[in-house]
Design a protein around this motif. Sequence first.
Motif, mmCIF file in Angstrom:
data_model
loop_
_atom_site.group_PDB
_atom_site.id
_atom_site.type_symbol
_atom_site.label_atom_id
_atom_site.label_comp_id
_atom_site.label_asym_id
_atom_site.label_seq_id
_atom_site.Cartn_x
_atom_site.Cartn_y
_atom_site.Cartn_z
ATOM 1 N N LEU A 189 -18.920 -27.042 15.249
ATOM 2 C CA LEU A 189 -20.275 -26.838 15.749
ATOM 3 C C LEU A 189 -21.207 -27.963 15.310
ATOM 4 C CD1 LEU A 189 -22.258 -24.926 17.219
ATOM 5 C CD2 LEU A 189 -22.663 -23.848 15.012
ATOM 6 N N PHE A 190 -21.072 -28.424 14.075
ATOM 7 C CA PHE A 190 -21.893 -29.525 13.593
ATOM 8 C C PHE A 190 -21.604 -30.807 14.368
ATOM 9 C CE2 PHE A 190 -22.708 -33.157 10.822
ATOM 10 C CZ PHE A 190 -24.038 -32.937 10.509
ATOM 11 N N VAL A 191 -20.330 -31.068 14.632
ATOM 12 C CA VAL A 191 -19.970 -32.264 15.402
ATOM 13 C C VAL A 191 -20.549 -32.178 16.815
ATOM 14 C CG1 VAL A 191 -18.030 -33.500 16.440
ATOM 15 C CG2 VAL A 191 -17.910 -32.789 14.055
ATOM 16 N N LEU A 234 -9.710 -11.989 4.339
ATOM 17 C CA LEU A 234 -11.025 -12.619 4.281
ATOM 18 C C LEU A 234 -10.901 -14.118 4.039
ATOM 19 C CD1 LEU A 234 -13.226 -10.044 2.332
ATOM 20 C CD2 LEU A 234 -13.447 -10.750 4.713
ATOM 21 N N GLY A 235 -9.913 -14.534 3.263
ATOM 22 C CA GLY A 235 -9.686 -15.960 3.043
ATOM 23 C C GLY A 235 -9.381 -16.690 4.335
ATOM 24 N N LEU A 247 -16.751 -28.421 5.083
ATOM 25 C CA LEU A 247 -15.354 -28.007 4.919
ATOM 26 C C LEU A 247 -15.033 -27.673 3.468
ATOM 27 C CD1 LEU A 247 -13.611 -30.527 7.329
ATOM 28 C CD2 LEU A 247 -13.995 -28.081 7.694
ATOM 29 N N LEU A 248 -15.615 -28.409 2.526
ATOM 30 C CA LEU A 248 -15.356 -28.162 1.107
ATOM 31 C C LEU A 248 -15.925 -26.813 0.671
ATOM 32 C CD1 LEU A 248 -14.223 -29.355 -1.527
ATOM 33 C CD2 LEU A 248 -16.493 -30.268 -1.961
ATOM 34 N N VAL A 249 -17.156 -26.526 1.064
ATOM 35 C CA VAL A 249 -17.774 -25.256 0.664
ATOM 36 C C VAL A 249 -17.025 -24.075 1.271
ATOM 37 C CG1 VAL A 249 -19.851 -23.837 0.941
ATOM 38 C CG2 VAL A 249 -20.049 -26.214 0.219
ATOM 39 N N TRP A 250 -16.779 -24.119 2.585
ATOM 40 C CA TRP A 250 -16.060 -23.017 3.216
ATOM 41 C C TRP A 250 -14.619 -22.927 2.709
ATOM 42 C CZ3 TRP A 250 -18.071 -19.016 5.533
ATOM 43 C CH2 TRP A 250 -19.336 -19.126 6.109
ATOM 44 N N GLY A 251 -14.004 -24.062 2.411
ATOM 45 C CA GLY A 251 -12.650 -24.051 1.856
ATOM 46 C C GLY A 251 -12.600 -23.419 0.479
ATOM 47 N N THR A 285 -11.331 -20.072 8.862
ATOM 48 C CA THR A 285 -11.570 -20.231 10.297
ATOM 49 C C THR A 285 -13.049 -20.459 10.580
ATOM 50 O OG1 THR A 285 -9.690 -18.784 10.752
ATOM 51 C CG2 THR A 285 -11.239 -19.163 12.552
ATOM 52 N N VAL A 286 -13.905 -19.697 9.927
ATOM 53 C CA VAL A 286 -15.350 -19.868 10.099
ATOM 54 C C VAL A 286 -15.777 -21.264 9.655
ATOM 55 C CG1 VAL A 286 -17.599 -19.096 9.229
ATOM 56 C CG2 VAL A 286 -15.921 -17.427 9.980
#
Length: 87
Positions: free
Chosen positions: A73-75, A59-60, A27-31, A65-66
């Motif tokens: 997906l990881f969970v 794009l942000g 979440l931190l990287v994608w955020g 969302t991605v």
Amino acid sequence: MDELPAIRSPHSVPSYVGDGARIAAILLVWGAIAAFFAYGIGNVGLRGASLVGRIGSHLGVLFATVGLLNAVLFVCYRTIDYWAAQR
């Protein structure tokens, strides 16, 4: 009558903490990527009215969302993995 299978011992606490840290990292990287596009590139031009600003803003939202879907997906992956390990 069929006997119920024995309940296996739970995973260790560090295993769950590690999974939580991985989710937080995702979440931190994608955020960070989403914030860069939404607020960095999204503010290019006069009040974000430029084409580049609008594309950066969109794009942000897309990257945010991605990132959320990646964490879900990881969970799901870890849930299936824990379930399969108990068989």
